[in-house]
Design a protein around this motif. Structure first.
Motif, PDB file in Angstrom:
ATOM      1  N   GLY A  26       0.830  -1.199   0.218  1.00  0.00           N
ATOM      2  CA  GLY A  26      -0.067   0.073  -0.029  1.00  0.00           C
ATOM      3  C   GLY A  26       0.859   1.410   0.082  1.00  0.00           C
ATOM      4  N   TRP A  27       2.194   1.303   0.877  1.00  0.00           N
ATOM      5  CA  TRP A  27       2.579   2.369   0.947  1.00  0.00           C
ATOM      6  C   TRP A  27       3.551   2.818  -0.401  1.00  0.00           C
ATOM      7  CZ3 TRP A  27       7.996   2.681   0.283  1.00  0.00           C
ATOM      8  CH2 TRP A  27       8.657   1.404   0.424  1.00  0.00           C
ATOM      9  N   HIS A  28       3.366   1.916  -1.385  1.00  0.00           N
ATOM     10  CA  HIS A  28       4.249   2.302  -2.523  1.00  0.00           C
ATOM     11  C   HIS A  28       3.488   3.311  -3.495  1.00  0.00           C
ATOM     12  CE1 HIS A  28       6.657  -2.049  -2.656  1.00  0.00           C
ATOM     13  NE2 HIS A  28       6.942  -1.081  -1.721  1.00  0.00           N
ATOM     14  N   HIS A  29       2.129   3.473  -3.098  1.00  0.00           N
ATOM     15  CA  HIS A  29       1.179   4.417  -3.803  1.00  0.00           C
ATOM     16  C   HIS A  29       1.779   5.618  -3.824  1.00  0.00           C
ATOM     17  CE1 HIS A  29      -2.352   2.143  -5.089  1.00  0.00           C
ATOM     18  NE2 HIS A  29      -2.094   1.393  -4.125  1.00  0.00           N
ATOM     19  N   ILE A  30       2.483   6.172  -2.856  1.00  0.00           N
ATOM     20  CA  ILE A  30       2.899   7.384  -2.666  1.00  0.00           C
ATOM     21  C   ILE A  30       4.079   7.717  -3.396  1.00  0.00           C
ATOM     22  CG2 ILE A  30       1.939   7.588  -0.325  1.00  0.00           C
ATOM     23  CD1 ILE A  30       4.671   7.363   0.736  1.00  0.00           C
ATOM     24  N   LEU A  31       4.629   6.697  -3.938  1.00  0.00           N
ATOM     25  CA  LEU A  31       5.820   6.929  -4.984  1.00  0.00           C
ATOM     26  C   LEU A  31       5.706   7.193  -6.099  1.00  0.00           C
ATOM     27  CD1 LEU A  31       7.980   3.935  -3.306  1.00  0.00           C
ATOM     28  CD2 LEU A  31       8.061   6.387  -2.514  1.00  0.00           C
ATOM     29  N   HIS A  32       4.304   7.012  -6.615  1.00  0.00           N
ATOM     30  CA  HIS A  32       3.684   7.364  -8.114  1.00  0.00           C
ATOM     31  C   HIS A  32       2.898   8.437  -8.216  1.00  0.00           C
ATOM     32  CE1 HIS A  32       5.948   3.208  -8.895  1.00  0.00           C
ATOM     33  NE2 HIS A  32       5.390   2.849  -7.693  1.00  0.00           N
ATOM     34  N   ASN A  33       2.938   8.771  -9.334  1.00  0.00           N
ATOM     35  CA  ASN A  33       1.937  10.003  -9.618  1.00  0.00           C
ATOM     36  C   ASN A  33       0.460   9.490  -9.508  1.00  0.00           C
ATOM     37  OD1 ASN A  33       1.185   9.123 -12.368  1.00  0.00           O
ATOM     38  ND2 ASN A  33       3.370  10.248 -12.996  1.00  0.00           N
TER      39      ASN A  33
END
Length: 608
Positions: free
Chosen positions: A574-581
């Motif tokens: 879930g936290w990977h979302h913040i790494l992408h636009n």
């Protein structure tokens, strides 16, 4: 992890078939639904003394006749709500009675008042409980607001676990409080009757008092009526009782009324006889317990149970607020989400909203009980008045056997309740004026929500007179940024839909980048048309929207449906979302409100 924490705090989900096991016995119901009314004896008598103290301690003897007046009103209310329980066994209390007999607006005034009152119930109870705690431990005064917020969160979690479980836990402190006050009153009366209390501590009944006026007496009476808050809770929560629910609710109501009358009378009499004056740093009950027992184990037992019940009295709000919200939601005056049962079969949305709003109040008023009580009390007596008036109309209209005594009881209750409302408005206008603003706004909000639901129902209703025009086919638009497996996945899905036309659309910020993509696309997937849009201002949504407008205009004339398929990859964590636009989220959010455009997301799940 979130799911595990939820299970730890709330417990395992319950099956719908287990709903009957969540019903309350009379003993548990008395604890959970009467805690608000019973706890009010810890601050109701004090409110009388606070008003009389403005004239002088010699005026304290007036607290005795004022208390008798409060008891008369209590008897009228208990008998009235007993009749309401049998007349409206499905619950709803003042809201249902007023709506059915006085009209919808009267019902909404009662319902809106009670919703606000239950929020105030939590805020006032927890604030008063915190006062009792800080009276025993003065060093905690500076942390009063934080302590109050913590207790609200604790009670919210308890109620999310289910009404039966919360009742089981909360029953012990309530009955311990009742026992503690009986010990206090019993010991105090023993001292009085054995002559251990000096007569000079109090002025004799009938002593002339300079400066006393009818206005002050009415103000003191209105303040003392705050001890009657919570009386209506049982009539709202009849569905929570085991069968036969109306009989069990009526018996619980009578038991609550008897206990409330005894405890209130005892505290008022002892406060007068011991000459106890209100003190900002120490409650009347604390002074009384210290005067009778000293600061020993019994004193701390009384203060501890008083603090506990004042805090746990908030549970009355948690029991009644969700059920009242359900009735209003079924009538389409508040959001339908309040009708949904949670994992533990309680109406969890109502519980969460109540907890959140109560915390806001505590923080806004800095946990000052005396600033909340006037609003709290008038919010109770408006529904009291409407409920009794509604019952008068019911008896006149139906005239059942033996209706005349019932009419007299309700008439007395309506008259006294109305007088109390007027007293609050006249004597405490500077403290209760907000209700004259908030209540009309709440009623307006109810009507706006109801209109929305009616409009939605009208538009969704299937009518044979208005046959739908069949859609000839789909034109699918796929926003793309580059050639990836995510785009390939979306194209394959689009082809499976038998679309009349598939158009890939790319918004480019650079002419060279645009040309490279067109060349790669021609080699990779020449069967699907690619449209490239140049954006001078680096906006993706605006050029895409203009293109969709153009296609939509042509498609509508030919009766085709526009569908926008948005390719999106889903990270494994879930936290990977913040790494992408979040381009797909922006596009989807913008297009969701387009009338003739269907929007869908085609997910591609990453493996690592």
């Amino acid at each position: 992890m979130v799911s595990a924490l939820k299970r730890f705090l709330i417990g395992r989900p319950l099956k719908s078939t287990e709903l009957g096991e969540q019903k309350l016995t009379k003993k548990k119901a008395l604890a959970i639904l009467s805690s608000d009314a019973l706890s009010s004896v810890a601050y109701g008598p004090e409110q009388i003394l606070i008003v009389l103290f403005t004239v002088g301690t010699a005026a304290f003897w007036y607290s005795v006749p004022i208390a008798i007046g409060v008891l008369v009103l209590l008897i009228a209310l208990i008998l009235s709500y007993r009749q309401i329980i049998f007349a409206y066994p499905r619950g709803g209390g003042a809201y249902v009675v007023s709506k059915n007999n006085l009209g919808m607006n009267s019902g909404l005034i009662a319902g809106g008042s009670l919703l606000v009152d239950y929020i105030l119930t939590v805020a006032v109870s927890v604030s008063a409980g915190t006062d009792a705690l800080t009276s025993a431990f003065p060093a905690l005064h500076v942390h009063a607001v934080a302590i109050a917020v913590f207790f609200v969160l604790l009670i919210t979690v308890l109620n999310l676990r289910g009404i039966r479980e919360s009742a089981t836990i909360l029953a012990y402190p309530v009955y311990l409080f009742v026992a503690a006050l009986f010990i206090l009153i019993g010991a105090g009366l023993y001292n009085v009757f054995t002559g251990q209390v000096p007569a000079e501590l109090h002025a004799a009944v009938g002593t002339p008092v300079a400066g006393i006026s009818l206005f002050i007496l009415l103000k003191a009476f209105a303040s003392g009526c705050s001890a009657l808050t919570g009386v209506e809770a049982i009539s709202n929560a009849i569905p929570n009782f085991k069968e036969p629910a109306p009989n069990n609710a009526a018996k619980t109501l009578m038991a609550m009324g008897s206990l409330l009358a005894i405890l209130f009378s005892g505290i008022v009499f002892l406060a007068f006889y011991y000459g106890i004056a209100p003190n900002a740093q120490e409650t009347v009950v604390s002074q009384m317990a210290e005067g009778i027992f000293g600061r020993n184990f019994i004193y701390y037992f009384i203060q501890g149970t008083t603090a506990l019940i004042l805090i746990l009295a908030a549970n009355t709000g948690y029991s009644a607020f969700p059920l009242l919200a359900v009735n209003l939601a079924k009538d389409k005056f508040i959001p339908r989400m309040f009708t949904i049962r949670g994992d533990r079969l309680g109406f969890s949305n109502g519980i969460l909203i109540l907890g959140f709003l109560s915390i806001l109040l505590i923080v806004a008023f800095k946990g000052k009980t005396e600033r909340l009580i006037p609003l709290y009390a008038i919010g109770v007596f408006i529904p009291f008045t409407l409920a009794q008036t509604g019952m008068i109309v019911k008896w006149f209209r139906e005239k059942p056997k033996g209706w005349m005594p019932k009419l007299i009881i309700n008439s007395l209750g309506a008259l006294i309740s109305f007088v109390v409302v007027m007293m609050f408005l006249l004597t405490k206008f500077t403290q209760v004026w907000p209700i004259l603003i908030f209540l009309p706004l709440i009623i307006l909000l109810f009507h706006r929500i109801h209109k929305h639901y009616m409009d939605v129902a009208e538009q969704l209703r299937v009518s044979a007179a208005e046959p739908t025009v069949p859609i000839k086919g789909n034109i699918i638009i796929i926003p793309v940024a580059s050639i990836t497996r995510v785009v390939e996945n979306a194209l394959n899905y689009a082809k499976s839909l038998s679309a009349n036309q598939i158009i890939a659309v790319s918004v480019c910020f650079d002419k060279e980048e645009e040309k490279k993509l067109e060349e790669k696309w021609e080699k990779w997937n020449p069967d699907v048309r690619l449209v490239t849009l140049n954006s001078l201002h680096r906006s993706i949504v605006h050029p895409l929207t203009k293109f969709i407008d153009m296609i939509e205009h042509k498609a509508t004339d030919q009766n085709y449906q526009i569908m926008v398929l948005i390719p999106e990859f889903i990270p494994k964590k879930g936290w990977h979302h913040i790494l992408h636009n979040q381009s797909s989220l922006l596009i989807r959010t913008h297009l969701l409100y387009r009338r003739n455009v269907c929007v869908a997301t085609i997910p591609y799940h990453l493996q690592k």
